[in-house]
Each structure stands twice: as C-alpha cells, then as structure tokens.
Design a protein around this motif. Structure first.
Motif, PDB file in Angstrom:
ATOM      1  N   GLN A   1      11.534  51.437  38.829  1.00  0.00           N
ATOM      2  CA  GLN A   1      10.782  52.467  39.543  1.00  0.00           C
ATOM      3  C   GLN A   1       9.635  52.994  38.695  1.00  0.00           C
ATOM      4  OE1 GLN A   1      11.498  53.150  42.856  1.00  0.00           O
ATOM      5  NE2 GLN A   1       9.461  54.091  42.692  1.00  0.00           N
ATOM      6  N   GLU A   2       9.839  53.089  37.397  1.00  0.00           N
ATOM      7  CA  GLU A   2       8.759  53.512  36.506  1.00  0.00           C
ATOM      8  C   GLU A   2       7.595  52.527  36.545  1.00  0.00           C
ATOM      9  OE1 GLU A   2       9.639  54.643  32.492  1.00  0.00           O
ATOM     10  OE2 GLU A   2      11.650  55.365  33.022  1.00  0.00           O
ATOM     11  N   ILE A   3       7.922  51.236  36.606  1.00  0.00           N
ATOM     12  CA  ILE A   3       6.868  50.220  36.695  1.00  0.00           C
ATOM     13  C   ILE A   3       6.142  50.336  38.031  1.00  0.00           C
ATOM     14  CG2 ILE A   3       6.409  47.735  36.804  1.00  0.00           C
ATOM     15  CD1 ILE A   3       8.720  47.326  34.840  1.00  0.00           C
ATOM     16  N   LEU A   4       6.890  50.508  39.093  1.00  0.00           N
ATOM     17  CA  LEU A   4       6.292  50.636  40.417  1.00  0.00           C
ATOM     18  C   LEU A   4       5.391  51.864  40.506  1.00  0.00           C
ATOM     19  CD1 LEU A   4       9.352  49.735  42.688  1.00  0.00           C
ATOM     20  CD2 LEU A   4       7.338  48.317  42.276  1.00  0.00           C
ATOM     21  N   ASP A   5       5.790  52.927  39.830  1.00  0.00           N
ATOM     22  CA  ASP A   5       5.020  54.168  39.861  1.00  0.00           C
ATOM     23  C   ASP A   5       3.850  54.172  38.888  1.00  0.00           C
ATOM     24  OD1 ASP A   5       6.759  55.130  41.774  1.00  0.00           O
ATOM     25  OD2 ASP A   5       7.995  56.268  40.353  1.00  0.00           O
ATOM     26  N   GLY A   6       3.725  53.099  38.115  1.00  0.00           N
ATOM     27  CA  GLY A   6       2.637  53.026  37.144  1.00  0.00           C
ATOM     28  C   GLY A   6       2.864  53.875  35.913  1.00  0.00           C
ATOM     29  N   LYS A   7       4.102  54.271  35.666  1.00  0.00           N
ATOM     30  CA  LYS A   7       4.412  55.126  34.530  1.00  0.00           C
ATOM     31  C   LYS A   7       4.825  54.342  33.280  1.00  0.00           C
ATOM     32  CE  LYS A   7       5.969  58.975  37.450  1.00  0.00           C
ATOM     33  NZ  LYS A   7       7.106  59.850  37.817  1.00  0.00           N
ATOM     34  N   PHE A   8       5.022  53.039  33.436  1.00  0.00           N
ATOM     35  CA  PHE A   8       5.480  52.247  32.292  1.00  0.00           C
ATOM     36  C   PHE A   8       4.682  50.952  32.214  1.00  0.00           C
ATOM     37  CE2 PHE A   8       8.177  48.937  30.390  1.00  0.00           C
ATOM     38  CZ  PHE A   8       8.372  49.507  29.136  1.00  0.00           C
ATOM     39  N   ASN A   9       4.168  50.679  31.017  1.00  0.00           N
ATOM     40  CA  ASN A   9       3.434  49.446  30.742  1.00  0.00           C
ATOM     41  C   ASN A   9       4.228  48.620  29.742  1.00  0.00           C
ATOM     42  OD1 ASN A   9       1.592  47.443  30.219  1.00  0.00           O
ATOM     43  ND2 ASN A   9       0.126  48.744  29.151  1.00  0.00           N
ATOM     44  N   VAL A  10       4.586  47.404  30.123  1.00  0.00           N
ATOM     45  CA  VAL A  10       5.428  46.559  29.273  1.00  0.00           C
ATOM     46  C   VAL A  10       4.811  46.354  27.896  1.00  0.00           C
ATOM     47  CG1 VAL A  10       6.351  44.228  28.985  1.00  0.00           C
ATOM     48  CG2 VAL A  10       6.514  45.370  31.208  1.00  0.00           C
ATOM     49  N   PHE A  11       3.550  45.980  27.870  1.00  0.00           N
ATOM     50  CA  PHE A  11       2.891  45.684  26.592  1.00  0.00           C
ATOM     51  C   PHE A  11       2.084  46.891  26.120  1.00  0.00           C
ATOM     52  CE2 PHE A  11       3.308  41.247  28.299  1.00  0.00           C
ATOM     53  CZ  PHE A  11       4.183  40.794  27.324  1.00  0.00           C
ATOM     54  N   ASN A  12       2.818  47.864  25.629  1.00  0.00           N
ATOM     55  CA  ASN A  12       2.206  49.083  25.099  1.00  0.00           C
ATOM     56  C   ASN A  12       2.730  49.286  23.676  1.00  0.00           C
ATOM     57  OD1 ASN A  12       0.341  51.122  26.164  1.00  0.00           O
ATOM     58  ND2 ASN A  12       1.940  52.576  25.613  1.00  0.00           N
ATOM     59  N   GLY A  13       1.838  49.549  22.732  1.00  0.00           N
ATOM     60  CA  GLY A  13       2.223  49.641  21.329  1.00  0.00           C
ATOM     61  C   GLY A  13       3.119  50.820  21.006  1.00  0.00           C
ATOM     62  N   PRO A  14       3.808  50.738  19.871  1.00  0.00           N
ATOM     63  CA  PRO A  14       3.603  49.720  18.835  1.00  0.00           C
ATOM     64  C   PRO A  14       4.350  48.418  19.132  1.00  0.00           C
ATOM     65  CG  PRO A  14       5.253  51.280  18.094  1.00  0.00           C
ATOM     66  CD  PRO A  14       4.760  51.780  19.429  1.00  0.00           C
ATOM     67  N   ILE A  15       3.715  47.299  18.852  1.00  0.00           N
ATOM     68  CA  ILE A  15       4.330  45.986  18.990  1.00  0.00           C
ATOM     69  C   ILE A  15       4.007  45.172  17.738  1.00  0.00           C
ATOM     70  CG2 ILE A  15       4.363  43.802  20.263  1.00  0.00           C
ATOM     71  CD1 ILE A  15       3.808  45.313  22.802  1.00  0.00           C
ATOM     72  N   PHE A  16       5.048  44.570  17.182  1.00  0.00           N
ATOM     73  CA  PHE A  16       4.914  43.737  15.987  1.00  0.00           C
ATOM     74  C   PHE A  16       5.247  42.290  16.341  1.00  0.00           C
ATOM     75  CE2 PHE A  16       5.682  48.011  14.575  1.00  0.00           C
ATOM     76  CZ  PHE A  16       4.930  48.159  13.414  1.00  0.00           C
ATOM     77  N   ASP A  17       4.591  41.344  15.670  1.00  0.00           N
ATOM     78  CA  ASP A  17       4.951  39.948  15.900  1.00  0.00           C
ATOM     79  C   ASP A  17       6.114  39.576  14.988  1.00  0.00           C
ATOM     80  OD1 ASP A  17       3.942  39.305  13.344  1.00  0.00           O
ATOM     81  OD2 ASP A  17       2.029  38.599  14.130  1.00  0.00           O
ATOM     82  N   GLN A  18       6.579  38.345  15.119  1.00  0.00           N
ATOM     83  CA  GLN A  18       7.793  37.953  14.403  1.00  0.00           C
ATOM     84  C   GLN A  18       7.581  37.838  12.891  1.00  0.00           C
ATOM     85  OE1 GLN A  18       7.280  33.217  15.549  1.00  0.00           O
ATOM     86  NE2 GLN A  18       9.245  34.155  15.798  1.00  0.00           N
ATOM     87  N   ASP A  19       6.330  37.864  12.455  1.00  0.00           N
ATOM     88  CA  ASP A  19       6.037  37.869  11.023  1.00  0.00           C
ATOM     89  C   ASP A  19       5.884  39.285  10.475  1.00  0.00           C
ATOM     90  OD1 ASP A  19       6.005  35.059  10.873  1.00  0.00           O
ATOM     91  OD2 ASP A  19       3.923  35.012  11.573  1.00  0.00           O
TER      92      ASP A  19
END
Length: 382
Positions: free
Chosen positions: A332-350
């Motif tokens: 529901q958060e995604i549908l409502d525009g309240k949550f973005n999957v790719f939002n920082g902080p995000i680190f790569d596997q290194d």
C-alpha cells in the motif's frame, strides 16, 4: 524478456533520457525454428460499431502460453484485448530471436496494422522491419529502441520484487536465500537487488546466493541450478525463469519457493510463497484503442504497480498471517507513492556507497544497473 546483453547498457541510458530480463539473443527456450501460427487470420473487413474497420493485430511469442509464466501472461493480455475490443488477433508462437524473428515480423507487417513483439531479443528485428513499414505500428516488450511507428513497454517489476523479498526475509530460518538468475542484464540484476533489499529490510543479516542459468525456459538446466543452491543450504529459493522448475525443486526438499511472471502457486501449493506477476491486458487494450482513435504516439512506457501492470500473486496458504499483513502494508505504501525501493543509503556488495541517505536512484541508472547490492553472494559476469 526479453532482455539485452551488457554491451547495450549505455544505449539504454540514452533511450530513457530521450523519452524511457526481454529475452537475450542467447535464448534456449524456443522449441522450434519454424514458427507456428496458432490463431486464425483476423477478420480484417469486419466493421466496428462506428463503421470503421477493426485493426488487424498480431502477437509474436518467444515460447508458448503453456510455459505458465512470461508467455502465458502475454497471452492472457491478448485474450483481454480480444474480448474488450472484438478483435481476433493473429498469434505466432516459438519464434526464435534473430533472423527468424525478422522474417516473421516482415510477413506479419504485410497483413496487419499492429504488431506486438514480446521478447527483448526481437528488438533489432522489429526495429528493422518498422523502418520498411511506416504505416504499421510496432510495440516491443522491454526494449529501448523506438521509432515514429515503434514503441516499447515494460513494468517496474522491482516494486513487486521488493515485496516478494520482504516475504522471503520474514520466512527464512537460516538467513540463506537462493536465487536462480536468468541472464546478467539490468532487468534481472535490478530485480534481484530489489528482492534482496526487501529481504534485508526485516533482517540485515540475510544473504542471497545467486547462480546463473543463462536460460529463459529450460527446466532441466534451471532445476540443476536450483539443486546446486539447495545443496549449499538455502532454505528459500527464488528464480527468474519462465518455468516452475526451481520452485518444484525447492518443494521436493521441503523448502519454500518463489515463482516468476505468473501465479505459480499450483506447481507447489504447500511450499509456495508468492512471486511477481505481470498484467499486460490493460496496456494492450489502451494501446490499441489509442491507435484506433488516432491519439497514439511512440513512447517508452515503464508502468508502475499503481497502474496495475505489475503486482504480486496471492501469498501461499502456508505463509503466516503476520507476513501477509506486513507485505500488504508495504504494498500500500508503494501504491500511495510513499515508498521508493531504490532510495539511499544503498551499498554495493563491495561496500561502496552507491546512494546517499534519502537519495533516489534515477530511472536511467536502474535501467543500466550492472552491480549487486550488499549481501548478495555471486558475481555479475562481464
């Protein structure tokens, strides 16, 4: 899907800036080099209600609807189109990517007004034919090349992948999840990353072990890859292919599994969690309607969960209620525009920080993604 090779990533960036897993040219799932037409030639002279002729529509499939996954979902969309608009579409199945595809598109373009190509590896063939038939509308699933008479379309499956990962993260008992990946292209990579972020949102210690099958539909190869992960001790298994082979392999080991593209509950109902699903019907109906009323324009469409083109299948009967409630709340958060999957902080596997706190990942960066997030075991082949 359907999907391209890593050498085209830069082109994707230009394509998404200008307007916007497709199958790879290495597809092994095509069962015939001689495509078979499975529907009658459409009634081109049958008038519509407004005395205009119905457009002649054709679909080209990489496999058959019986795959239970990617092609099945496209075929469901075709059936919706036929029902709502009264059009009898032509369907050509088992069309390999490459020269065969270009030949099929050329033949169809001589008889049809609208052609849908449902595999990424059809992109160049369709683009070439589109140049020769400017009055025919070509619509290509998951590609990035467009022309005045050629569009692309796809859904943001990373949104649903996050929810699937969330459920898996709640249900793993040993924090080891396996993922049988298809081809090392951005669509597959960003889906696995979103899945992993979803799982780690409930437990940051979770790891996702990835192996590559280099197939879209080869149950034997996919099963072997699945077994290799189960032998390493994963207790939940996800996959990105069109077959339910990995899900069934997990069930045989009394482990939970996750399907792909279409609701795969029926293949292992006691061990099924959920999976991403596509709903192509509304897009097909709207696209053809816009062509019929003269409002169609070439575009690169990347539909959202809110638009209904992507979602998750109903969670399995043995998924706990608290998990179902958690997934639905995040959905529901995604549908409502309240949550973005790719939002920082995000680190790569290194360990390199790819996104700062609160920073969103741009579309062009998602569509050209060639790196794994922290917590994934395995590499992206160069």
């Amino acid at each position: 899907m359907r999907k391209g090779l890593l050498c085209i990533m830069i082109a994707i960036i230009f394509a998404i800036t200008a307007c916007s897993s497709g199958k790879s040219n290495e597809t092994t799932g095509a069962s015939s080099t001689t495509p078979s037409e499975t529907s009658e030639t459409p009634a081109a002279n049958e008038p519509a209600a407004d005395d205009k002729q119905l457009p002649r529509v054709a679909f080209v499939y990489i496999g058959v609807p019986g795959d239970g996954g990617w092609t099945y979902q496209h075929d469901q969309g075709r059936l919706m189109l036929e029902k709502e608009l009264g059009i009898k579409a032509t369907v050509v199945e088992n069309v390999p990517e490459g020269a065969d595809a270009e030949r099929v598109f050329t033949e169809l373009a001589q008889k049809n007004d609208i052609i849908f190509g449902t595999s990424f590896g059809y992109m160049d063939a369709m683009y070439n034919v589109a140049q020769k038939f400017p009055k025919v509308k070509f619509l290509h699933a998951t590609g990035y090349k467009t022309a005045p008479n050629m569009s692309t379309y796809m859904g943001r499956e990373y949104q649903s992948a996050y929810l699937v990962g969330l459920a898996a993260g709640k249900m793993t008992k040993n924090n080891q999840i396996g993922y049988v990946a298809a081809f090392p292209i951005p669509e597959v990579i960003y889906t696995i990353n979103a899945f992993t972020l979803g799982a780690q949102s409930v437990n940051p210690d979770i790891t996702v072990d990835v192996v590559w099958s280099n197939t879209w539909f080869d149950p034997t190869v996919e099963r072997q890859a699945a077994v290799s992960l189960l032998d390493k001790g994963v207790d939940i298994l996800a996959a990105y292919q069109d077959s339910p082979a990995s899900l069934q392999a997990a069930a045989e080991r009394d482990k939970f599994g996750i399907g792909n593209d279409s609701d795969m509950n029926k293949y292992a109902p006691d061990h099924y969690i959920t999976n991403n699903v596509f709903n192509w019907g509304p897009y097909y109906v709207n696209a053809v309607k816009s062509i019929m009323d003269g409002t169609w324009k070439s575009e690169s469409y990347w539909g959202t969960m809110k638009e209904g083109i992507v979602d998750i299948a109903p969670l399995g009967k043995n998924v706990p209620e608290d998990v179902k409630k958690l997934v639905e709340a995040k959905r529901q958060e995604i549908l409502d525009g309240k949550f973005n999957v790719f939002n920082g902080p995000i680190f790569d596997q290194d360990g390199k920080q790819r996104l700062a706190e609160g920073e969103p990942l741009k579309d062009e960066d998602i569509l050209s993604m060639t790196w794994f997030v922290k917590g994934i075991v395995g590499t992206v082949p160069k």
